[in-house]
Design an enzyme around this catalytic site. Structure first.
Site, PDB file in Angstrom:
ATOM      1  N   SER A 183      38.930 -15.014 -14.642  1.00  0.00           N
ATOM      2  CA  SER A 183      38.409 -13.818 -13.983  1.00  0.00           C
ATOM      3  C   SER A 183      39.526 -12.983 -13.396  1.00  0.00           C
ATOM      4  CB  SER A 183      37.482 -14.230 -12.829  1.00  0.00           C
ATOM      5  OG  SER A 183      36.415 -14.982 -13.311  1.00  0.00           O
TER       6      SER A 183
ATOM      7  N   HIS B 194      37.360 -12.003 -21.482  1.00  0.00           N
ATOM      8  CA  HIS B 194      36.642 -12.190 -20.217  1.00  0.00           C
ATOM      9  C   HIS B 194      35.184 -11.762 -20.371  1.00  0.00           C
ATOM     10  CE1 HIS B 194      36.075 -11.038 -15.747  1.00  0.00           C
ATOM     11  NE2 HIS B 194      35.745 -12.285 -15.955  1.00  0.00           N
TER      12      HIS B 194
ATOM     13  N   GLU C 229      35.931  -8.139 -21.659  1.00  0.00           N
ATOM     14  CA  GLU C 229      37.235  -7.501 -21.482  1.00  0.00           C
ATOM     15  C   GLU C 229      38.230  -8.201 -22.412  1.00  0.00           C
ATOM     16  OE1 GLU C 229      37.893  -5.798 -17.083  1.00  0.00           O
ATOM     17  OE2 GLU C 229      37.502  -7.944 -17.083  1.00  0.00           O
TER      18      GLU C 229
ATOM     19  N   ASN D  45      36.901  -6.848 -12.341  1.00  0.00           N
ATOM     20  CA  ASN D  45      36.981  -7.579 -11.076  1.00  0.00           C
ATOM     21  C   ASN D  45      37.870  -6.891 -10.049  1.00  0.00           C
ATOM     22  OD1 ASN D  45      35.103  -9.560 -11.530  1.00  0.00           O
ATOM     23  ND2 ASN D  45      36.560 -10.973 -12.468  1.00  0.00           N
TER      24      ASN D  45
HETATM   25  N1  3HC Z   1      20.341 -16.432 -20.123  1.00  0.00           N
HETATM   26  C1  3HC Z   1      19.686 -15.666 -21.009  1.00  0.00           C
HETATM   27  N2  3HC Z   1      18.891 -14.613 -20.668  1.00  0.00           N
HETATM   28  C2  3HC Z   1      18.764 -14.363 -19.355  1.00  0.00           C
HETATM   29  C3  3HC Z   1      19.420 -15.125 -18.352  1.00  0.00           C
HETATM   30  C4  3HC Z   1      20.240 -16.199 -18.785  1.00  0.00           C
HETATM   31  N3  3HC Z   1      20.918 -16.964 -17.922  1.00  0.00           N
HETATM   32  N4  3HC Z   1      19.107 -14.600 -17.142  1.00  0.00           N
HETATM   33  C5  3HC Z   1      18.293 -13.553 -17.373  1.00  0.00           C
HETATM   34  N5  3HC Z   1      18.095 -13.410 -18.700  1.00  0.00           N
HETATM   35  C6  3HC Z   1      17.334 -12.356 -19.374  1.00  0.00           C
HETATM   36  C7  3HC Z   1      15.871 -12.593 -19.248  1.00  0.00           C
HETATM   37  O1  3HC Z   1      15.416 -13.388 -20.326  1.00  0.00           O
HETATM   38  C8  3HC Z   1      15.314 -11.192 -19.314  1.00  0.00           C
HETATM   39  O2  3HC Z   1      15.234 -10.733 -20.646  1.00  0.00           O
HETATM   40  P1  3HC Z   1      13.983  -9.834 -21.138  1.00  0.00           P
HETATM   41  O3  3HC Z   1      13.803  -8.766 -20.106  1.00  0.00           O
HETATM   42  O4  3HC Z   1      14.426  -9.322 -22.479  1.00  0.00           O
HETATM   43  O5  3HC Z   1      12.855 -10.796 -21.218  1.00  0.00           O
HETATM   44  C9  3HC Z   1      16.382 -10.353 -18.626  1.00  0.00           C
HETATM   45  O6  3HC Z   1      17.591 -11.118 -18.709  1.00  0.00           O
HETATM   46  C10 3HC Z   1      16.033 -10.082 -17.197  1.00  0.00           C
HETATM   47  O7  3HC Z   1      15.838 -11.330 -16.567  1.00  0.00           O
HETATM   48  P2  3HC Z   1      14.799 -11.587 -15.399  1.00  0.00           P
HETATM   49  O8  3HC Z   1      13.586 -10.733 -15.577  1.00  0.00           O
HETATM   50  O9  3HC Z   1      14.596 -13.064 -15.277  1.00  0.00           O
HETATM   51  O10 3HC Z   1      15.585 -11.206 -14.075  1.00  0.00           O
HETATM   52  P3  3HC Z   1      16.208  -9.857 -13.644  1.00  0.00           P
HETATM   53  O11 3HC Z   1      15.545  -8.684 -14.243  1.00  0.00           O
HETATM   54  O12 3HC Z   1      16.292  -9.991 -12.183  1.00  0.00           O
HETATM   55  O13 3HC Z   1      17.691  -9.920 -14.267  1.00  0.00           O
HETATM   56  C11 3HC Z   1      19.975 -10.516 -14.302  1.00  0.00           C
HETATM   57  C12 3HC Z   1      18.566 -10.977 -13.972  1.00  0.00           C
HETATM   58  C13 3HC Z   1      20.123 -10.371 -15.816  1.00  0.00           C
HETATM   59  C14 3HC Z   1      20.907 -11.614 -13.802  1.00  0.00           C
HETATM   60  C15 3HC Z   1      20.227  -9.133 -13.613  1.00  0.00           C
HETATM   61  O14 3HC Z   1      19.868  -9.219 -12.264  1.00  0.00           O
HETATM   62  C16 3HC Z   1      21.666  -8.682 -13.699  1.00  0.00           C
HETATM   63  O15 3HC Z   1      22.127  -8.183 -14.717  1.00  0.00           O
HETATM   64  N6  3HC Z   1      22.397  -8.838 -12.591  1.00  0.00           N
HETATM   65  C17 3HC Z   1      23.800  -8.405 -12.492  1.00  0.00           C
HETATM   66  C18 3HC Z   1      24.684  -9.431 -13.118  1.00  0.00           C
HETATM   67  C19 3HC Z   1      26.115  -9.038 -13.041  1.00  0.00           C
HETATM   68  O16 3HC Z   1      26.537  -8.037 -12.447  1.00  0.00           O
HETATM   69  N7  3HC Z   1      26.962  -9.865 -13.649  1.00  0.00           N
HETATM   70  C20 3HC Z   1      28.396  -9.672 -13.653  1.00  0.00           C
HETATM   71  C21 3HC Z   1      29.002 -10.646 -12.726  1.00  0.00           C
HETATM   72  S1  3HC Z   1      30.746 -10.488 -12.676  1.00  0.00           S
HETATM   73  C22 3HC Z   1      31.286 -11.595 -13.779  1.00  0.00           C
HETATM   74  O17 3HC Z   1      30.553 -12.302 -14.426  1.00  0.00           O
HETATM   75  C23 3HC Z   1      32.759 -11.673 -13.944  1.00  0.00           C
HETATM   76  C24 3HC Z   1      33.337 -12.883 -13.302  1.00  0.00           C
HETATM   77  O18 3HC Z   1      34.689 -12.956 -13.653  1.00  0.00           O
HETATM   78  C25 3HC Z   1      33.244 -12.891 -11.790  1.00  0.00           C
END
Ligand code: 3HC
Length: 290
Positions: A124, A146, A158, A197
């Site tokens: 990250s 990434h 990335e 990040n």
């Molecule tokens: N695996 C597969 N699919 C998933 C999943 C998982 N772990 N989690 C959620 N989904 C899918 C669901 O199946 C659903 O798909 P659909 O609408 O087609 O049926 C969709 O994502 C939405 O899921 P939910 O309805 O259960 O829940 P939400 O609408 O609340 O979405 C979320 C959950 C996808 C996590 C959304 O809140 C989100 O995108 N959050 C932001 C995540 C983010 O910013 N991530 C970046 C983090 S930074 C990073 O990773 C870098 C690192 O280096 C720190």
């Protein structure tokens, strides 16, 4: 094998949420995937989590039961890095600590036989050149790939070449990410935190600081960003999703490199990590998920 061949044989080191996600999307894309953990037991557990994730996908109509079975059939779990010897691409996704990542990349340089194999890190924040420089002549094959959490959902990758990465390696990795995985990459600079990040972590730390100082409740901070800025989740819930240990590790790397106050980890974050309250994965973090 040659550098021109498409990548079919993928290895992933680390079966946590990122490693498991990378293994899942690679296997769904038709690759043969070996996932390596520190023990066979932990590797099997990672495979179990991928199986559960595929089943959820079946339940939501994203793939058929046959496709889920075929995907699982392309995944193998192992407790030994030696099982990565024949891989064309290995992505390390172990804990966000430089020492641990250097150990893994060094070991990969020893065990992966194909001289054209790409050795990628899902770090990250750790500068890729530091990982590349540790493996001598294979430094040209080391780059950052990434992914973002949840990997099956978020399309960004990335792509981070270091000063030492061969251009052909970067292009081959890009072809894999776009054509095979169907992801949408951006080019990112090899500086701590890369692009996303370097922007995201100060925002998350500001939210934790605001909570720590008692200026606003967790709910109001998160609701503010969800309802006011259309973010899918607020910064405190997102920190818990990423894992507070990872947020802390990235903040420390950014702070070490930049010495800017906005990257300094708040005491609340450090205390929660010391307490083992790492977010969603442990059931407690900034929120309680029990
Ligand atoms: N695996 C597969 N699919 C998933 C999943 C998982 N772990 N989690 C959620 N989904 C899918 C669901 O199946 C659903 O798909 P659909 O609408 O087609 O049926 C969709 O994502 C939405 O899921 P939910 O309805 O259960 O829940 P939400 O609408 O609340 O979405 C979320 C959950 C996808 C996590 C959304 O809140 C989100 O995108 N959050 C932001 C995540 C983010 O910013 N991530 C970046 C983090 S930074 C990073 O990773 C870098 C690192 O280096 C720190």
């Amino acid at each position: 094998m040659s550098a021109a061949e498409p990548i079919d044989l993928v290895g992933v080191v680390g079966g946590g949420q990122m490693g498991a996600g990378i293994a899942e999307v690679s296997a769904r894309a038709g690759c043969d995937v070996v996932i390596v953990e520190v023990s066979q037991e932990r590797a099997d557990a990672a495979l179990g989590r991928i199986g559960a994730s595929l089943q959820r996908g079946v339940g939501r109509g994203k793939l058929t039961a046959e496709e889920a079975d075929a995907t699982l059939g392309r995944l193998r779990a192992s407790g030994s890095m030696d099982d990565l010897a024949d891989r064309q691409l290995v992505v390390e996704a172990v804990v966000e600590e430089k020492g641990a990542k250097l150990d893994v990349v060094g070991r990969l340089a020893e065990v992966v036989r194909d001289p054209d194999a790409i050795l990628a890190s899902n770090t990250s924040s750790i500068p890729i050149v530091e990982l590349g420089a540790a493996v001598g002549t294979r430094s040209t094959n080391v780059l950052g790939l990434h992914f973002f959490n949840p990997v099956p959902v978020l399309s960004l990758v990335e792509i981070i070449p270091s000063l030492l990465t061969a251009e052909s390696v970067t292009e081959r990795a890009r072809t894999f990410v776009v054509d095979r995985l169907g992801k949408d990459p951006i080019n990112a600079p090899d500086r701590a935190g890369f692009t996303v990040n370097a922007l995201l972590i100060p925002y998350l730390l500001s939210a934790i600081r605001m909570l720590e100082q008692g200026l606003a409740s967790a709910k109001d901070i998160d609701d503010g960003m969800v309802k006011g800025c259309a973010h899918p989740m607020g910064p405190l819930r997102l920190s818990d999703l990423i894992g507070l240990d990872t947020v802390l590790g990235v903040a420390e790397t950014l702070y070490d490199e930049q010495r800017e106050q906005l990257f300094a980890p708040p005491a609340l974050l450090q205390r929660l990590v010391s307490a083992g309250r790492l977010g969603r994965k442990t059931g407690h973090g900034l929120y309680d998920y029990a």
